[in-house]
Design an enzyme around this catalytic site. Structure first.
Site, PDB file in Angstrom:
ATOM      1  N   ASP A   1      62.073 -44.254   6.863  1.00 40.57           N
ATOM      2  CA  ASP A   1      61.593 -45.436   7.583  1.00 40.57           C
ATOM      3  C   ASP A   1      60.994 -44.971   8.900  1.00 40.57           C
ATOM      4  O   ASP A   1      61.370 -43.916   9.425  1.00 40.57           O
ATOM      5  CB  ASP A   1      62.738 -46.404   7.911  1.00 40.57           C
ATOM      6  CG  ASP A   1      63.484 -45.967   9.160  1.00 40.57           C
ATOM      7  OD1 ASP A   1      64.227 -44.959   9.076  1.00 40.57           O
ATOM      8  OD2 ASP A   1      63.300 -46.580  10.231  1.00 40.57           O
TER       9      ASP A   1
ATOM     10  N   CYS B   1      40.444 -52.486   2.686  1.00 43.30           N
ATOM     11  CA  CYS B   1      39.353 -51.586   2.305  1.00 43.30           C
ATOM     12  C   CYS B   1      38.440 -52.193   1.246  1.00 43.30           C
ATOM     13  O   CYS B   1      37.281 -51.817   1.141  1.00 43.30           O
ATOM     14  CB  CYS B   1      39.918 -50.252   1.834  1.00 43.30           C
ATOM     15  SG  CYS B   1      40.604 -49.302   3.206  1.00 43.30           S
TER      16      CYS B   1
ATOM     17  N   CYS C   1      40.573 -46.071  -0.931  1.00 50.97           N
ATOM     18  CA  CYS C   1      41.768 -46.920  -0.814  1.00 50.97           C
ATOM     19  C   CYS C   1      41.492 -48.257  -1.496  1.00 50.97           C
ATOM     20  O   CYS C   1      40.395 -48.802  -1.392  1.00 50.97           O
ATOM     21  CB  CYS C   1      42.110 -47.131   0.658  1.00 50.97           C
ATOM     22  SG  CYS C   1      43.494 -48.268   0.920  1.00 50.97           S
TER      23      CYS C   1
ATOM     24  N   ASP D   1      69.780 -51.619  10.086  1.00 51.02           N
ATOM     25  CA  ASP D   1      70.433 -50.546  10.831  1.00 51.02           C
ATOM     26  C   ASP D   1      71.685 -51.113  11.509  1.00 51.02           C
ATOM     27  O   ASP D   1      71.991 -52.294  11.366  1.00 51.02           O
ATOM     28  CB  ASP D   1      69.459 -49.924  11.839  1.00 51.02           C
ATOM     29  CG  ASP D   1      69.021 -50.930  12.894  1.00 51.02           C
ATOM     30  OD1 ASP D   1      69.474 -52.094  12.843  1.00 51.02           O
ATOM     31  OD2 ASP D   1      68.235 -50.558  13.770  1.00 51.02           O
TER      32      ASP D   1
ATOM     33  N   HIS E   1      46.438 -52.080   5.748  1.00 49.78           N
ATOM     34  CA  HIS E   1      45.947 -50.791   5.259  1.00 49.78           C
ATOM     35  C   HIS E   1      46.984 -49.677   5.468  1.00 49.78           C
ATOM     36  O   HIS E   1      47.216 -48.865   4.563  1.00 49.78           O
ATOM     37  CB  HIS E   1      44.632 -50.391   5.932  1.00 49.78           C
ATOM     38  CG  HIS E   1      44.274 -48.976   5.642  1.00 49.78           C
ATOM     39  ND1 HIS E   1      43.672 -48.597   4.462  1.00 49.78           N
ATOM     40  CD2 HIS E   1      44.516 -47.837   6.331  1.00 49.78           C
ATOM     41  CE1 HIS E   1      43.553 -47.280   4.446  1.00 49.78           C
ATOM     42  NE2 HIS E   1      44.047 -46.790   5.568  1.00 49.78           N
TER      43      HIS E   1
ATOM     44  N   CYS F   1      43.345 -51.075  -0.963  1.00 47.81           N
ATOM     45  CA  CYS F   1      44.053 -52.175  -0.293  1.00 47.81           C
ATOM     46  C   CYS F   1      43.095 -53.327  -0.009  1.00 47.81           C
ATOM     47  O   CYS F   1      41.874 -53.183  -0.071  1.00 47.81           O
ATOM     48  CB  CYS F   1      44.700 -51.682   1.000  1.00 47.81           C
ATOM     49  SG  CYS F   1      43.587 -51.552   2.403  1.00 47.81           S
TER      50      CYS F   1
END
Lengths: 422, 425
Positions: free
Chosen positions: A299, A342, A337, A125, A367, A339
């Site tokens: 974002d 998980c 999930c 930014d 996660h 990930c």
């Protein structure tokens, strides 16, 4: 361009809709910019689109959520973990990094990529937003933003040239122009002044960019909640040959009814062949609705920040893992999930670990990033497969208990692009 | 249950035992090399790390230490799960050892009675009777654990009378634990270690060792030897006296000692295993282990190092400015918070193969520390665990090839500069 393979679009999907595809544009945003946008698919009903955005470090499949790594790190997650999550682009904050460790050192370390050892794309930014939101007593003049450093008390002037100079040192793939940020709840002449000043500052930023062949500079559409000012800003800024556009000045506490109207107005006037980045948006519903309104990039600190407060994101909302109700709940956060968290850890364990060690935060952060990225992959897949409106309907049905709970702004926004929810 | 765990000592060098503990774990197919250290955890989780980050380490300790202190408050949860702490915490395939206290957390004195000991969890003090202690072990389901014991002899000036009481109580606790152990179905495959107490009183230490060794225990935990409790000299003499009373074919695990120089000293007194809290403590003070354990230095390099030819300007500076540059830690670590590392783009320890050193610079870790970023703890923990684990590996190799003196010289040379560009040992 690295060998990073595109995620989520198989050749088969493209073949099966060759007719749609043949009409789609591919091309560089403008001669010499280190960015190409290939529109892979467009929703025939809404303004949603799926693109391949090729940047210097790899191709980004849009719509994309970009996690925020403020100080050159993703909140306890290693760059290898972030890469394994499939993240193709993340954010760094110019204000923080400009203060500590400073642009000289980062330049010496081969830019922010080298300093943090991140092999994929970075967006930085301008630093202006933090100055206004974090620093008391900042003063905006035509020259720039003047403020006192919270670290050593020194007075600092951040000009458009200085912002770009720092971002050039950081070496991000996408830089943001310095804009004159006013709170989205402010009205009156200050909004107009800020909008016109942002246009003038855009020109100074374009001129100041020393690496136009390596670093893309995005313009930021301002104009508050005033449609005429937004339109004027769009008209002026789209005259400039910048590689991409952001919609700024929103997501700052304004009414959602005002918010979505400004978003859709902006995408109506932005060129189809350039990427559109909606700043500061990250709640799941907002993401899905704003994809329908034609935005490509998002974002937000929310998913990673809320993780550190113990909140895990799930398709039906969120779980506050600190709550006692999870003490003996041996299911993963989300049984569907995939990930790393998980696959291995239960809600009960995370609940227990939260009081003992920071690793609990890392598990939830992993996660939550996985949730955001996989949500966007599903959104993209549905656009590619020409079933985005159905996707939106099932997303909403899963997220809310009943139709009565649907936020009315989301219903209205979706209806405005021909997606009905009943 | 009969003790199944087996210790084969292959070599004894200057009192140091080199060997393998085998037939460990649920299926009796795991082994632990000694001398060795344990992987530290808190609530069943290696501090700062997830399974993915832990997995980046290529040499982890063979066994992992759980603590009742951090698990006691979750007893009901573990009992409901019924599958033990390994399953609860999603631990990797490792031998699990469960101790009473967390060596890296404070343990206030004055809370042991004839019937109870106390641990401190996140919610405060939890008082344990032998039966609650054993119920907890049954819920945790470790592969080995030590019996309940009175280790409250750490304050300087602990009386002979108090030391005797600690020994008596610990033996009584042990007998009670053994009885419950043999009746427990959940713990039928677990091994129980006896705890040797006695403060700094030689006769009590000997009595404790002798009496504990008479019981059907699989090994021994040597407690109350923390550096705060006694000098290194006293500790060495006591350890020699204690290990002389213990059978050669059972392992000895020393609690509360972790500094590399102290480890080397205690290994010579016959200690086999150490806890793993030291690398965690180093991490918590923002430091990285940087001592050399290279017991086979390249002769050419040795000459160059002696002449100072390999030292960078900045490393020479490190030596001069030792006191303030090193900050809070031991002479075995570098304080990465120090501003001298602000622009240092070298790896934390050149030549180290850990994830932190392969991926990041001192300047980056310094930046993470000064900005209070969570990744600092992750990277330092990875480096420190790797370094510490490699140190023990080097110790075993040095014993194997008869170069213990050389290793000791390297380690004791205070905070030796890192050899550039190669992995040690």
């Amino acid at each position: 361009v690295s060998s990073m393979a595109a995620v989520g679009v198989s050749a088969k999907c493209l073949d099966s809709m060759g007719t749609v595809n043949s009409a789609l544009a591919t091309g560089r945003a403008f001669a010499g910019a280190p960015l190409t946008l290939r529109i892979v698919a467009e929703c025939p009903v809404s303004k949603a689109r799926a693109c391949d955005l090729t940047l210097p470090h790899c191709t980004v499949n849009t719509p994309v959520f970009m996690p925020v790594g403020t100080q050159g790190t993703m909140k306890g997650i290693t760059v290898d973990q972030l890469e394994a999550l499939g993240c193709q682009i993340c954010l760094g904050n110019t204000y923080h990094l400009g203060m500590r460790p400073g642009p000289e050192l980062i330049k010496k370390a081969n830019g922010l990529h080298g300093f943090m050892n991140w092999k994929r794309n970075l967006l930085t930014d301008s630093g202006g937003f933090q100055m206004v939101s974090l620093v008391e007593l900042s003063v905006v003049t035509e020259e720039g933003v003047r403020f006192r450093s919270p670290y050593d008390g020194k007075e600092i002037l951040l000009t458009p040239e200085e912002s770009i100079s720092i971002q050039n040192a950081l070496g991000s793939d996408i830089m943001m122009q310095l804009d004159d940020v006013v709170s989205s709840t402010v009205t009156g002449p200050r909004v107009e002044e800020a909008m016109y000043r942002s246009i003038r500052w855009l020109d100074r930023c374009i001129k100041a960019n020393k690496n136009p062949e390596r670093q893309n500079l995005f313009a930021i559409i301002q104009g508050g909640l005033n449609a005429d000012l937004r339109k004027k800003c769009l008209e002026e800024m789209t005259k400039r040959d910048v590689p991409g556009f952001a919609v700024g000045g929103l997501s700052g506490g304004e009414e959602k009814d005002d918010f979505w109207k400004m978003v859709t107005l902006s995408t109506d006037h932005l060129p189809r062949v350039k990427p559109r980045y909606l700043m500061g948006v990250g709640y799941a519903t907002d993401l899905v609705v704003c994809v329908a309104l034609g935005c490509d990039m998002f974002d937000c600190v929310f998913p990673t920040r809320t993780a550190r407060f113990g909140s895990a994101l799930v398709p039906w909302g969120s779980l506050q893992l600190k709550h006692k109700q999870f003490a003996k709940d041996f299911q993963p956060i989300d049984p569907n999930c995939e990930c790393a968290t998980c696959r291995r850890y239960s809600r009960a364990f995370l609940h227990a670990l939260f009081k003992a060690d920071t690793a609990a935060l890392h598990h939830i952060t992993v996660h939550n990033i996985a949730y955001q990225l996989s949500l966007m992959r599903s959104v993209r897949q549905s656009i590619v497969e020409q079933r985005f409106p159905q996707f939106v309907r099932s997303f909403m049905a899963r997220m809310y208990n009943s139709k009565e709970d649907y936020p009315s702004w989301a219903v209205d926004a979706l209806a405005s692009v021909n997606i009905t929810l009943d | 249950s009969a003790c199944v765990m087996k210790l084969d000592v292959s070599r004894v060098v200057q009192g140091c035992r080199l060997g393998v503990l085998s037939q460990l774990g649920r299926n009796g197919d795991r082994s632990v090399e000694v001398p060795g250290c344990l992987l530290p955890t808190r609530c069943g989780s290696v501090p700062h790390l997830t399974h993915d980050t832990l997995r980046t380490l290529d040499s982890l300790p063979d066994a992992t230490q759980l603590t009742l202190a951090s698990l006691a408050e979750h007893q009901e949860v573990l009992e409901e799960l019924k599958e033990g702490a390994r399953k609860f915490a999603g631990l990797h395939d490792t031998v699990l050892y469960c101790s009473l206290h967390d060596p890296a957390a404070p343990c206030p004195a004055g809370y042991v009675t004839n019937k109870t000991v106390s641990v401190w969890g996140s919610g405060g003090r939890i008082e344990l009777t032998p039966s609650r202690f054993m119920a907890l072990q049954a819920a945790v389901k470790p592969d080995w654990y030590h019996s309940m014991a009175d280790g409250d002899t750490r304050q300087p000036g602990t009386s002979r009378k108090r030391a005797r009481k600690a020994v008596d109580r610990s033996l009584a606790f042990l007998d009670e634990c053994l009885q419950l152990h043999h009746r427990s179905e959940e713990l039928s495959k677990a091994e129980i270690l006896g705890v040797v107490e006695g403060g700094d009183i030689l006769e009590e230490r000997v009595r404790s060792a002798r009496e504990t060794a008479k019981r059907p225990v699989a090994g021994f935990v040597l407690d109350g030897f923390q550096p705060c409790a006694m000098s290194a000299g006293v500790r060495h003499a006591l350890l020699l006296a204690v290990t002389a009373e213990l059978p050669d074919d059972k392992p000895r695990l020393l609690q509360g000692v972790g500094r590399p120089d102290e480890v080397l000293d205690c290994v010579r007194a016959g200690v086999d295993l150490f806890e793993g809290f030291f690398p965690y403590e180093v991490t918590e003070r923002g430091c990285a282990l940087s001592f050399s354990y290279d017991f086979q230095p390249d002769p050419e390099r040795e000459v160059l190092e002696r002449d100072g030819a390999l030292k960078t300007e900045e490393e020479a500076g490190t030596r001069e400015g030792d006191a303030e540059g090193r900050g809070p830690g031991s002479p075995f670590e570098m304080n990465l918070r120090d501003t001298r590392y602000r622009e240092d783009l070298n790896p934390v320890r050149p030549g180290c193969s850990c994830y932190c050193c392969r991926s990041h610079s001192r300047a980056y870790v310094h930046h993470l520390l000064v900005t209070n970023e969570l990744l600092a703890g992750v990277l330092l923990m990875l480096h420190n665990l790797h370094h510490y684990s490699r140190f023990f590996q080097a110790l075993r190799e040095a014993l194997q090839v008869g170069r213990l003196d050389c290793l000791r010289r390297q380690v004791l040379q205070p905070c030796s500069s890192a050899p550039q560009g190669r992995e040690e040992a």
